[in-house]
Design a protein around this motif. Structure first.
Motif, mmCIF file in Angstrom:
data_model
loop_
_atom_site.group_PDB
_atom_site.id
_atom_site.type_symbol
_atom_site.label_atom_id
_atom_site.label_comp_id
_atom_site.label_asym_id
_atom_site.label_seq_id
_atom_site.Cartn_x
_atom_site.Cartn_y
_atom_site.Cartn_z
ATOM 1 N N ASN A 64 0.797 -1.221 0.000
ATOM 2 C CA ASN A 64 0.000 0.000 0.000
ATOM 3 C C ASN A 64 0.829 1.271 0.000
ATOM 4 N N ASP A 66 2.536 4.664 1.406
ATOM 5 C CA ASP A 66 2.128 5.640 2.410
ATOM 6 C C ASP A 66 0.630 5.513 2.704
ATOM 7 N N GLU A 95 -6.605 4.734 4.543
ATOM 8 C CA GLU A 95 -6.583 4.729 3.080
ATOM 9 C C GLU A 95 -5.154 4.937 2.605
ATOM 10 N N THR A 96 -4.914 4.636 1.346
ATOM 11 C CA THR A 96 -3.597 4.902 0.783
ATOM 12 C C THR A 96 -3.507 6.372 0.396
ATOM 13 N N ALA A 97 -2.281 6.833 0.172
ATOM 14 C CA ALA A 97 -2.087 8.214 -0.274
ATOM 15 C C ALA A 97 -2.717 8.443 -1.641
ATOM 16 N N ARG A 98 -2.980 7.358 -2.376
ATOM 17 C CA ARG A 98 -3.623 7.454 -3.685
ATOM 18 C C ARG A 98 -5.148 7.530 -3.578
ATOM 19 N N GLY A 99 -5.660 7.422 -2.350
ATOM 20 C CA GLY A 99 -7.103 7.506 -2.160
ATOM 21 C C GLY A 99 -7.830 6.192 -2.288
ATOM 22 N N GLU A 100 -7.133 5.067 -2.058
ATOM 23 C CA GLU A 100 -7.790 3.765 -2.083
ATOM 24 C C GLU A 100 -8.075 3.323 -0.659
ATOM 25 N N SER A 153 -9.590 11.995 0.331
ATOM 26 C CA SER A 153 -9.887 12.423 -1.034
ATOM 27 C C SER A 153 -10.956 13.503 -1.024
#
Length: 527
Positions: A64, A66, A95-100, A153
């Motif tokens: 995952n 960050d 959540e991940t830094a990517r917004g997942e 997000s």
């Protein structure tokens, strides 16, 4: 904290009178934002909300990267008559830094032992699914949509739109507190102004933008104020019993708002009766005119004993006949949500199973409605300490303590019904009382139970059973919602009625005193 849960936590607590370990074991979390809000109702402080955003690194071997963790905690102290109840509800979302989404946890402590639920997000084909662990049991749920934003997000999206001078902002987020529903929120700018921000002993005037906020879950809109850097400064929601206000403050001020609370909510939510209902507990049929004091009256359910007819935008005609139920389907009867054990209706707990054994086995020749009434009377006898000390305890806790109010009667009866193979759900609304809480001739907010039973001639029906009463049910009830109660103290059923609290009148327009001829049930005394 702009996610829908921040507001739902506060309002759901008001409607049912809410700290938590991390959702997953991660190391090296560091705080990047820390916000404290004082809470007030009707101008008097009643608690605080605390929002923390942290950054962390995934454990070795995971992919995952960050991680971001958003934790929202609400603590209130509210009076139910002369009894003060301290309530805590907290949710944590990773959540991940990517917004997942990665995982989430929710804990509710509403006057009894805490209820804790954990969520792990997994890919199920091309869509997100959630592995839910509640009450020691696991299940997988598919989400209704993949088109939603995680808490951070949402933060980023709203900030970008604010900086772009947007006049309207719309986003979809996951309503964790309301049972994993995807909710749409719309923010509409109504102007700019200045407000005073207090931090410790410092008072400073800052410019803010003002927004009207609506979503498709909460029945009441709110007004929010944001600073120029996108920080939520204030949220105001107008209820019939007073405005509930969340305001950005320092930690000391926020905690003082909880410690010093003396806000009473039960009595102030009563609806004065237009006229006294003589012999209310013996009434089989009554017809009411139900009106809003302000705004449009939402639809009320035609379920159980109740039938509803629209008269106008702000008025409904409600007929209640305690001798009847409402049609149910075979799908209702077989639906697992009305049979499963949950955090509050923990029908598979030892305490509930032991109580069912005290009632004794079901007679195969006995009508199911008689058995349901048998269990109702047993619960009424078992709960000997009728009190308001718990906002909402589980069925097992009610079984252990033998104490509680209508909500404990309702969930314990629902659990016993499910443990006995009878589908059940919770009903909420108002009940008439000649006197309660020092008030005479009032309608008070109330909880009871509905059982899904097989009818004599075939088919199924939802039947009202109220364990607080000397008989199965009476007509001096107005139903506002039904639910399997999967969301616990923050179930959408509670928030759906918020626009009615302090905003309705009820007047009897027709009624009779004919006593029902219910089938006789065998004695079921608590032992």
């Amino acid at each position: 904290m702009r996610c829908i849960g921040f507001r739902r936590l506060q309002l759901a607590i008001i409607s049912v009178v809410v700290l938590l370990a991390p959702a997953t074991a991660r190391a090296d979390w560091s705080v990047i934002e820390n916000r404290w809000y004082s809470l007030s109702l009707g101008g008097a402080t009643c608690g605080f909300a605390h929002g923390v955003i942290e950054k962390g690194i995934d454990t070795p071997g995971e992919k995952n990267g960050d991680l971001l963790r958003t934790t929202t905690q609400t603590r209130l102290k509210l009076g139910r008559g002369a009894t003060m109840v301290a309530i805590e509800i907290e949710s944590s979302f990773v959540e991940t830094a990517r917004g997942e989404p990665v995982s989430a946890t929710m804990r509710q402590a509403t006057g009894g032992p805490e209820n804790r639920t954990t969520y792990a997000f997994v890919r199920d084909g091309s869509a997100w699914a959630v592995d839910v662990v509640e009450g020691g049991k696991s299940r997988r749920e598919k989400l209704s949509s993949d088109e939603w934003l995680t808490p951070q997000s949402v933060e980023r999206f709203v900030l970008e739109r604010l900086k772009a001078s947007a006049k309207e902002i719309t986003y979809r987020s996951l309503d964790l507190e309301g049972g994993l529903r995807v909710a749409s929120t719309t923010m509409t700018k109504s102007g700019d102004e200045t407000t005073v921000l207090t931090t410790g002993t410092e008072h400073r005037e800052i410019p803010v933008s003002v927004w009207a906020v609506r979503n498709d879950i909460m029945p009441v809109p709110s007004t929010e104020r944001y600073s120029t850097d996108g920080e939520l400064v204030e949220n105001v929601t107008k209820l019939g019993i007073g405005e509930i206000v969340s305001r950005l403050v320092d930690e000391k001020t926020a905690k003082a708002a909880f410690a010093g609370s003396s806000v009473e909510v039960l009595v102030r939510s009563f609806v004065p009766a237009k006229r006294r209902i003589s012999g209310a507990r013996e009434r089989d049929r009554l017809v009411f005119s139900v009106k809003t004091l302000e705004g449009e009256l939402p639809e009320l359910p035609s379920a159980g004993a109740q039938r509803v007819r629209r008269v106008g935008p702000g008025e409904l005609e409600v007929e209640v006949d305690a001798r009847r139920g409402s049609d149910a389907t075979k799908a209702d009867f077989e639906d697992s949500k009305y049979r499963a054990s949950s955090a509050l209706i923990d029908s598979d707990s030892k305490e509930v199973r032991d109580l069912l054994a005290k009632v004794g086995p079901r007679d195969p020749n006995e009508e199911v409605r008689v058995r349901a009434d048998d269990l109702r009377r047993f619960v009424g006898n078992w709960i000997t300490n009728k009190n308001l000390a718990s906002a909402f305890a589980s069925a097992s806790e009610a079984a252990r303590s033998r104490g509680g109010d209508c909500s404990e009667h309702g969930v314990l009866l629902a659990a016993l019904l499910r443990a006995d193979g009878i589908p059940s759900r919770i009903a909420s609304g108002l009940v008439y009382a000649d006197e309660f809480g020092g008030q005479k001739n009032v309608w008070g907010w109330h909880v009871w139970t509905q059982a899904c039973i097989e009818k004599r001639g075939g088919g199924y029906e939802w039947l009202d059973v109220d364990a607080t009463l000397p008989t199965r049910f009476d007509a001096a009830h107005v139903l506002t919602g039904v639910s399997e109660l999967a969301g616990g103290a923050t179930d959408p059923m509670w928030t759906a009625s918020l626009g009615l609290i302090g905003n309705i009148s009820i007047d009897v327009t027709e009624g009779d005193t004919q006593h029902s001829s219910e089938p006789r049930a065998r004695p079921a005394k608590a032992r």
